[in-house]
Design a protein around this motif. Structure first.
Motif, PDB file in Angstrom:
ATOM      1  N   LYS A 106      47.938  52.121  88.866  1.00 22.57           N
ATOM      2  CA  LYS A 106      47.308  52.015  87.538  1.00 22.57           C
ATOM      3  C   LYS A 106      47.329  53.368  86.832  1.00 22.57           C
ATOM      4  O   LYS A 106      47.736  53.477  85.679  1.00 22.57           O
ATOM      5  N   SER A 109      50.739  54.627  85.618  1.00 22.56           N
ATOM      6  CA  SER A 109      51.402  53.782  84.627  1.00 22.56           C
ATOM      7  C   SER A 109      51.093  54.296  83.238  1.00 22.56           C
ATOM      8  O   SER A 109      49.940  54.615  82.925  1.00 22.56           O
ATOM      9  N   ALA A 111      50.928  52.551  80.769  1.00 21.64           N
ATOM     10  CA  ALA A 111      50.137  51.527  80.095  1.00 21.64           C
ATOM     11  C   ALA A 111      48.642  51.798  80.248  1.00 21.64           C
ATOM     12  O   ALA A 111      47.818  51.214  79.553  1.00 21.64           O
ATOM     13  N   HIS A 178      62.733  42.271  85.488  1.00 22.45           N
ATOM     14  CA  HIS A 178      62.571  40.983  86.160  1.00 22.45           C
ATOM     15  C   HIS A 178      62.694  41.186  87.676  1.00 22.45           C
ATOM     16  O   HIS A 178      63.294  42.169  88.123  1.00 22.45           O
ATOM     17  N   LYS A 184      58.612  40.458  84.831  1.00 24.45           N
ATOM     18  CA  LYS A 184      57.554  41.291  85.425  1.00 24.45           C
ATOM     19  C   LYS A 184      56.818  42.100  84.350  1.00 24.45           C
ATOM     20  O   LYS A 184      55.605  41.994  84.226  1.00 24.45           O
ATOM     21  N   ARG A 185      57.540  42.899  83.572  1.00 19.22           N
ATOM     22  CA  ARG A 185      56.914  43.740  82.560  1.00 19.22           C
ATOM     23  C   ARG A 185      58.006  44.384  81.707  1.00 19.22           C
ATOM     24  O   ARG A 185      59.190  44.201  81.975  1.00 19.22           O
ATOM     25  N   PHE A 186      57.568  45.134  80.694  1.00 26.93           N
ATOM     26  CA  PHE A 186      58.536  45.823  79.846  1.00 26.93           C
ATOM     27  C   PHE A 186      57.988  47.182  79.429  1.00 26.93           C
ATOM     28  O   PHE A 186      56.784  47.451  79.484  1.00 26.93           O
ATOM     29  N   ASN A 198      58.301  37.153  77.367  1.00 23.99           N
ATOM     30  CA  ASN A 198      58.230  37.173  78.835  1.00 23.99           C
ATOM     31  C   ASN A 198      58.979  35.991  79.444  1.00 23.99           C
ATOM     32  O   ASN A 198      58.470  35.261  80.289  1.00 23.99           O
TER      33      ASN A 198
END
Length: 268
Positions: A106, A109, A111, A178, A184-186, A198
Motif C-alpha cells: 500500500k 503504491s 495510488a 492483466h 488487475k489495475r492500471f 476494466n
C-alpha cells in the motif's frame, strides 16, 4: 504528483551532493556513503514474520536503521523498497519530521495518497533512475524496448521504470495490467484523459501479446479501436483509435501500453 516530484528532486540532489554519477545506483551503497559519525545509517535484510511488510525505517536524532524484507523475490521490487526507505531516512527521519515507518504494498503504491509515502516513492524513483543518467540510455520514447533497457541497467522493475518515464514525457500514456487475461489495475500519466475500462483481455487482444520470455521487447505499437480499452468519450471529444503495445510476462501477467495522438480523434 507534486509530492512525488519533491521526492525525485531530493534524490537527484542527494546523488549530486554525494558525487554518484554511475548506473546502477545501489541503495545499500548510498546508505554507506550518507552514514557518518554525526548521523549513522545502517541497512539490513530481515526475515519478517509478516509477508505484508516489505521495509521498515526507524531512527532518532543520531541514527537510523533500515530493514528490508529478504524474501522479496524480484530484484527491482527489492531495490525500490530499499530506495523508498532511504527516502524516509533522508526526507523525514534526519530532519525529524517522523521517526518510524513500516511499509508494504500500500505504502509503495503511487495510488496511496499519504504525502510522506508519495515523497518516498518519488525519492526511490529519482534515486534508482536519475534523469541525467537515464536520458543517455534511450531516445526518451515510451516503448517496451526503452523501458526494458532502462529497467535492466538500473535494476528496477518495468512498472517503476515506466512511472519514472511518465514524469519525463508529455505523451498521454497508460499501462493496463492483466493476469491470466483478467483485469488487475492500471497506471496513467497526468495528461491521459480517458477512463480505462476494466475489461478482461479479448481474443484479439491476446493475439497482440508479445511473449518477451521468447522474443525481444517491442518498440512498435498496433493501432486498435479505442473502445477496446477506454471509454472513448471525454468532454465532447471522441477517441476513435489507440496505439497499443502488449507484452506477456511470467505468472500470466500481461502489460499493455496504450497511447494516442491528435490523429486518433474523430473529426466530428
Amino acid at each position: 504528483m507534486i509530492e512525488v516530484q519533491k521526492g525525485v528532486a531530493e534524490a537527484e540532489n542527494t546523488l549530486e551532493e554525494l558525487g554518484i554519477d554511475q548506473l546502477p545506483i545501489v541503495p545499500s551503497e548510498v546508505v554507506d556513503i550518507i552514514s557518518s559519525n554525526d548521523f549513522r545509517v545502517v541497512m539490513e535484510v530481515h526475515d519478517f514474520s509478516s509477508k505484508k511488510i516489505l521495509g521498515k525505517a526507524q531512527g532518532n536524532k543520531n541514527a537510523a536503521l533500515i530493514y528490508i524484507n529478504k524474501n522479496i523475490p524480484d530484484i527491482g521490487r527489492f531495490n525500490f523498497t530499499a530506495a523508498h526507505e532511504v527516502g524516509h531516512v533522508c526526507m523525514h527521519i534526519m530532519p525529524q519530521k517522523k521517526m518510524f515507518f513500516e511499509c508494504g504494498n500500500k505504502e509503495l503504491s503511487n495510488a496511496f495518497n499519504d504525502p510522506i509515502e508519495r515523497q518516498a516513492n518519488g525519492f526511490a524513483s529519482g534515486l534508482l533512475m536519475p534523469k541525467q543518467l537515464i536520458k543517455k540510455l534511450t531516445d526518451g520514447e515510451i516503448n517496451w524496448e526503452n523501458i526494458s533497457r532502462i529497467s535492466s541497467v538500473c535494476a528496477s522493475s518495468l512498472e517503476a521504470t515506466l512511472r519514472r518515464m511518465l514524469l519525463l514525457s508529455k505523451d498521454p500514456t497508460a499501462l493496463v495490467i492483466h493476469q491470466n487475461g483478467e483485469f488487475k489495475r492500471f497506471v496513467v500519466s497526468d495528461n491521459f484523459e480517458f477512463y480505462v475500462e476494466n475489461y478482461p483481455l479479448s481474443s484479439n487482444q491476446r493475439e497482440l501479446l508479445v511473449d518477451v520470455k521468447e522474443q525481444s521487447y517491442p518498440s512498435c505499437f498496433d493501432e486498435v479501436d479505442a473502445s477496446d480499452w477506454v471509454n472513448p468519450q471525454y468532454r465532447g471529444d471522441k477517441l476513435e483509435r489507440l496505439y497499443v503495445s502488449s507484452i506477456l510476462l511470467n505468472d500470466g501477467f500481461s502489460y499493455s501500453l496504450i497511447t494516442y495522438d491528435d490523429d486518433c480523434f474523430s473529426d466530428q
